[in-house]
Design a protein around this motif. Structure first.
Motif, PDB file in Angstrom:
ATOM      1  N   ALA A  13     -34.165 -14.693  20.885  1.00 49.16           N
ATOM      2  CA  ALA A  13     -33.934 -13.362  20.323  1.00 49.16           C
ATOM      3  C   ALA A  13     -33.611 -13.489  18.841  1.00 49.16           C
ATOM      4  CB  ALA A  13     -32.789 -12.679  21.053  1.00 49.16           C
ATOM      5  N   GLU A  16     -30.469  -8.359  18.577  1.00 39.21           N
ATOM      6  CA  GLU A  16     -30.202  -7.667  19.835  1.00 39.21           C
ATOM      7  C   GLU A  16     -29.265  -6.487  19.586  1.00 39.21           C
ATOM      8  OE1 GLU A  16     -29.533 -10.803  23.194  1.00 39.21           O
ATOM      9  OE2 GLU A  16     -28.877 -11.726  21.309  1.00 39.21           O
ATOM     10  N   ARG A  18     -27.071  -3.607  21.700  1.00 36.93           N
ATOM     11  CA  ARG A  18     -26.545  -3.301  23.020  1.00 36.93           C
ATOM     12  C   ARG A  18     -25.673  -2.055  22.945  1.00 36.93           C
ATOM     13  NH1 ARG A  18     -30.110  -5.699  24.117  1.00 36.93           N
ATOM     14  NH2 ARG A  18     -30.382  -7.747  25.081  1.00 36.93           N
ATOM     15  N   THR A  41     -34.138  -5.454  21.956  1.00 40.21           N
ATOM     16  CA  THR A  41     -34.175  -6.855  21.540  1.00 40.21           C
ATOM     17  C   THR A  41     -35.515  -7.146  20.887  1.00 40.21           C
ATOM     18  OG1 THR A  41     -32.701  -7.550  23.332  1.00 40.21           O
ATOM     19  CG2 THR A  41     -34.039  -9.260  22.298  1.00 40.21           C
ATOM     20  N   ARG A  43     -37.774 -10.355  19.635  1.00 40.11           N
ATOM     21  CA  ARG A  43     -37.842 -11.799  19.841  1.00 40.11           C
ATOM     22  C   ARG A  43     -38.801 -12.450  18.852  1.00 40.11           C
ATOM     23  NH1 ARG A  43     -35.099 -13.194  24.291  1.00 40.11           N
ATOM     24  NH2 ARG A  43     -34.528 -11.494  25.708  1.00 40.11           N
TER      25      ARG A  43
END
Length: 449
Positions: A13, A16, A18, A41, A43
Motif C-alpha cells: 500500500a 491508506e 480509514r 487504499t 497500491r
C-alpha cells in the motif's frame, strides 16, 4: 510498469484512508459532513481515477491525502506511517498550474527540491532532467507568461515529478486545457508511467471526464455527494494503450455513465425527504440555453427523444463537465429522465420542445416551482412578505445552514437566473432584492385599492 497493470491486493500500500471524514461549520454553528467514512487504499503499480459531481468532496479528499488539510475523523497512513501534514514522497499537480509568475521554468521546477534541502547543483541537474522528460527542453529560462497553457501545465507536472514521488495526485490536471492538448499530455503521462522513468509508485487522478478515467486508470472510484462517500469502484481490465472505439471500452464507459447518473442508495438515517426537495440541494451550474440546446438535440433525429449519454456527448461536442450538469438539471425539472446511462425526454419535455419561446418560459417557471425546493421557498417568502420583497442576504443565511458560504452564493445565483427566466420572481443587482414579478405587484396593488 505494464507488469503491474492490475496490482493484486497483496501489492504494498502506498496510502491508506480509514474512516476519513471532514466537517464544515455552518452559519447556524452546526457541523455538516463534506466527507464521511471514506475507506480507500492506493497500491503500488496502479493508477486510480476519482469521479463525482459537485459536492462530492473530491478536491477536499485529495488535499487530505496530500497533507494540506487534516481529517476530522479517521486516519491516513502513507507508507505505513500516520500522515501528519505534508510528506516527502507525495506530490500534487493542480488544475490552475499554480506557478510563480516571477520565476523561470527552471526555478519553478526546482522549488520542491529546494524545500527538501537538496543542494543547488543537484537541484539544477534534477530539474533539467525533469524539464527534458516532460518535453520542455530549451525553455528553462522562460517565464510562465511566455508559455501556452499546455506548456505551463507541463511545468507543473515537471515540478511534481522532479521530487520522484511515490504518490502523484492530479487535481483536474487536464481540464483547463483544450481537448487536443489535454489528450496529448495525458498520453505522454501514460508513456512516462509505462516506461518507469518517472519512478512514481501510484497515481490518483481527480477528473470530471469519464472517458479520460477509463482510458487512464486501472480502477475508478465514484463518490456520492452531500456527504462524499465511495459509492462504487470499477476495475478497468484492459491493457494500455486503449482503443476508445473498442466495443469493450465503450461498454465500460457506458457503465460508468450509468453509475454517475444513477441515484445513490439512501442511508437508513437520512430523512425521507429527497435531497432534491431540500433548499440546500446543490443546483447544477447550468444556463437555460444549455438545457434548451441539449433538449432540442435530444428531441430531433437521430435520437428522437432517447439517447445513450456518451453518444449524446459526442454528437453535441460536449465534455462530461458540461453535459452531466445539464442533464441533471433537465431531470430535476422533469423535462427528461435518466436511467442506466440513457436519457429520455418526458411528456412534459416533449411539450416544452414543441412550445413557442414565451410558452417555454411559462412552462419552465411551472416546472421550477414544482420541482426545485429553493425556488419554491423564495416564491413563498415573497408572497408572505408585506412588500413582496426579500433580500438575498436572508436567503443566503438560510442556505448556509446547508452549504459553505461560497457554495450558497453559487446555488442562489443559479436559482435567481432560473427564476428570472421562468418569470417566477425578479432580482435587482443594485439592491440585492428579490421581488415578485412587476405585473403581479401591480395586480396586488390594484386589488388593495
Amino acid at each position: 510498469m505494464a507488469e503491474n497493470l492490475n496490482p493484486a491486493v497483496t501489492a504494498p500500500a502506498v496510502i491508506e484512508l480509514r474512516g476519513v471524514s471532514k466537517m464544515f461549520r455552518t452559519a447556524s454553528q452546526s457541523d455538516r459532513a463534506v466527507l464521511e467514512g471514506v475507506d480507500l487504499t492506493l497500491r503500488e503499480g496502479e493508477i486510480v481515477a476519482m469521479l463525482g459531481k459537485s459536492g462530492s468532496g473530491k478536491s477536499t479528499l485529495l488535499r487530505i491525502m496530500a497533507g494540506l488539510v487534516g481529517a476530522d475523523r479517521g486516519e491516513v497512513r502513507f507508507r505505513g506511517s500516520r500522515l501528519n501534514g505534508t510528506a516527502e514522497g507525495i506530490a500534487m499537480v493542480f488544475q490552475s498550474f499554480a506557478l510563480f509568475p516571477w520565476l523561470t521554468v527552471q526555478q519553478n521546477v526546482e522549488l520542491g527540491l529546494e524545500a527538501q534541502g537538496v543542494p543547488k547543483a543537484e537541484r539544477a541537474r534534477r530539474a533539467e532532467a525533469a524539464i527534458d522528460m516532460i518535453g520542455l527542453s530549451g525553455f528553462n529560462g522562460a517565464l510562465p507568461r511566455e508559455l501556452s497553457g499546455g506548456m505551463r501545465q507541463r511545468v507543473g507536472i515537471a515540478r511534481a515529478l522532479v521530487t520522484q514521488p511515490d504518490l502523484l495526485l492530479m487535481d483536474e490536471a487536464f481540464s483547463a486545457l483544450d481537448v487536443l492538448t489535454g489528450e496529448t499530455l495525458r498520453d505522454e503521462m501514460l508513456d512516462l508511467w509505462e516506461s518507469g522513468r518517472a519512478n512514481i509508485r501510484s497515481i490518483l487522478i481527480v477528473s470530471h471526464n469519464i472517458e479520460e478515467a477509463v482510458m487512464m486508470a486501472d480502477r475508478i472510484v465514484i463518490l456520492s455527494s452531500d456527504p462524499g462517500r465511495i459509492r462504487a469502484e470499477v476495475r478497468v481490465p484492459f491493457p494500455r494503450p486503449r482503443n476508445r472505439d473498442a466495443a469493450q471500452v465503450r461498454a465500460l464507459i457506458d457503465e460508468v455513465y450509468m453509475l454517475m447518473t444513477s441515484p445513490a442508495a439512501p442511508e437508513p438515517r437520512v430523512p425521507a425527504l429527497a435531497p432534491s426537495r431540500q433548499i440546500g440541494y446543490r443546483l447544477p451550474d447550468v444556463d437555460i440555453s444549455q438545457m434548451d440546446a441539449i433538449l432540442d438535440l435530444l428531441s430531433e433525429p437521430p435520437f428522437n427523444g432517447r439517447a445513450d449519454l456518451p453518444h449524446l456527448a459526442d454528437e453535441a461536442g460536449l465534455t462530461d463537465d458540461d453535459l452531466l450538469p445539464a442533464c441533471e438539471a433537465l431531470q430535476l425539472l422533469q423535462l427528461a429522465h435518466i436511467e442506466r446511462g440513457d436519457i429520455t425526454t418526458t411528456e412534459t419535455g416533449r411539450e416544452y420542445y414543441a412550445a413557442e419561446p414565451n410558452e417555454r418560459k411559462a412552462m419552465f417557471g411551472r416546472q421550477l416551482l414544482g420541482h426545485v425546493a429553493l425556488a419554491t421557498h423564495i416564491r413563498r417568502e415573497l408572497e408572505a412578505s408585506e412588500d413582496g420583497e426579500v433580500g438575498e442576504e436572508q436567503v443566503l443565511r438560510e442556505l448556509e445552514a446547508f452549504l459553505k458560504p461560497e457554495e450558497a452564493e453559487r446555488v442562489l445565483s443559479v436559482a435567481i437566473d432560473w427564476g428570472r427566466h421562468g418569470e417566477v420572481y425578479e432580482y435587482s443587482y443594485n439592491s440585492g432584492m428579490l421581488t415578485l414579478p412587476r405585473e403581479e405587484q401591480e395586480e396586488a396593488g390594484q386589488a388593495g385599492e
